[in-house]
Design a protein around this motif. Structure first.
Motif, short mmCIF file in Angstrom:
data_model
loop_
_atom_site.label_atom_id
_atom_site.label_comp_id
_atom_site.label_asym_id
_atom_site.label_seq_id
_atom_site.Cartn_x
_atom_site.Cartn_y
_atom_site.Cartn_z
N MET A 41 7.79 2.26 11.59
CA MET A 41 8.15 2.98 10.39
C MET A 41 6.97 3.03 9.42
SD MET A 41 12.02 1.65 9.55
CE MET A 41 12.40 3.14 8.60
N GLY A 42 7.07 3.89 8.44
CA GLY A 42 6.06 3.98 7.40
C GLY A 42 6.24 5.26 6.62
N PRO A 43 5.62 5.35 5.46
CA PRO A 43 5.70 6.58 4.66
C PRO A 43 5.10 7.76 5.41
CG PRO A 43 4.80 4.74 3.37
CD PRO A 43 4.83 4.30 4.79
N SER A 44 5.38 8.95 4.93
CA SER A 44 4.80 10.15 5.53
C SER A 44 3.28 10.05 5.53
CB SER A 44 5.25 11.38 4.73
OG SER A 44 4.68 12.55 5.25
N GLY A 45 2.68 10.39 6.68
CA GLY A 45 1.23 10.33 6.79
C GLY A 45 0.67 8.96 7.07
N SER A 46 1.53 8.01 7.43
CA SER A 46 1.07 6.63 7.64
C SER A 46 0.44 6.41 9.01
CB SER A 46 2.24 5.65 7.46
OG SER A 46 3.27 5.93 8.40
N GLY A 47 0.62 7.37 9.94
CA GLY A 47 0.03 7.23 11.26
C GLY A 47 1.02 6.94 12.37
N LYS A 48 2.30 7.06 12.09
CA LYS A 48 3.32 6.73 13.09
C LYS A 48 3.18 7.57 14.36
CE LYS A 48 6.82 7.69 10.38
NZ LYS A 48 6.08 8.11 9.18
#
Length: 245
Positions: A41-48
């Motif tokens: 998981m991660g915010p938008s644009g975090s590299g997921k």
């Protein structure tokens, strides 16, 4: 010694060059043990998505290494990498990607045919039975609900008995009730069959079905939670999204 299905060592992925270059992953090192369920998981644009694509051999890192079952993917030719993906990696996406002209059993058998292997009808039917669609083998996608289509996609991903199943927002197109059913299937595959699953998701409820949740921020690992509730995962995501740029 822990047996790892996938290992990433100092993986970076940059797109473009010069002043316009974008770093999607920045020195990421992660291990995914065999028989575990990991959510990313991660915010938008975090590299997921970049993490999933590099781990699954869909994209090559700019630097670092990715190892699947002792085989370093970054050293393989494109031909060998394609063969490895067919035989040892399964994929499930938000869009089910079923061929509309084919029946459920024909869609499930497709990976084996593409690999030049003769699919066993009994094996295909068993794969559909395992996802609760034993009576839908001859139905085409338009004759099934979204949840049923995603179950067909799961059976298709598992027919080759992959070492790792990668899932990219697998419940993103489903309602909450159907999402729980699909997530229950994924959880059961880990607990019953020892399947290794890596799932990218934005949904704390979906992530709570995983053994652990790995968080990314700006292309870097920013901690993890183990056996966390949906509320705890949501609280962690709120903290990450509140961090100023």
């Amino acid at each position: 010694m822990v047996d790892h299905a996938i290992q990433l060592c100092s993986v970076s992925r940059r797109y473009g060059s010069g002043d316009s270059a974008v770093t999607a992953l920045d020195q990421v090192s992660l291990c995914f043990p065999v028989g575990t369920f990991t959510a990313v998981m991660g915010p938008s644009g975090s590299g997921k998505s970049s993490l999933l694509q590099c781990a699954a051999g869909l994209d090559r890192p700019t630097s670092g290494s990715v190892t699947l079952g002792g085989v370093e993917l970054t050293k393989l030719t494109e031909t060998r990498l394609t063969l490895l993906r067919r035989e040892r990696i399964g994929f499930v996406f938000q869009t089910f990607n079923l061929l509309p002209a084919l029946t459920a059993e024909q869609n499930v058998a497709l990976p084996l045919r593409l690999a030049g292997r003769r699919p066993s009808r009994a094996g295909v039917r068993e794969a559909l039975r395992q996802v609760g669609l034993g009576d839908r083998a001859r139905h085409r996608p338009h004759e099934m609900s979204g949840g049923q289509q995603q179950r067909v996609a799961l059976a298709r991903a598992l027919i080759t008995r992959p070492a790792v199943l990668f899932a990219d927002e697998p419940t993103g197109a489903l309602d909450s009730c159907t999402s729980r059913e699909v997530l229950g299937l994924l959880r059961g595959m880990v607990d019953r069959d020892g399947q290794t699953i890596v799932m990218v998701t934005h949904d704390p409820v979906a992530a709570s079905h995983a053994d652990r949740v790995v968080f990314l921020v700006d292309g870097r690992v920013n901690g993890e939670l183990v056996a966390a509730s949906a509320d705890n995962i949501a609280a962690r995501m709120t903290e990450l999204e509140a961090v100023p740029c």
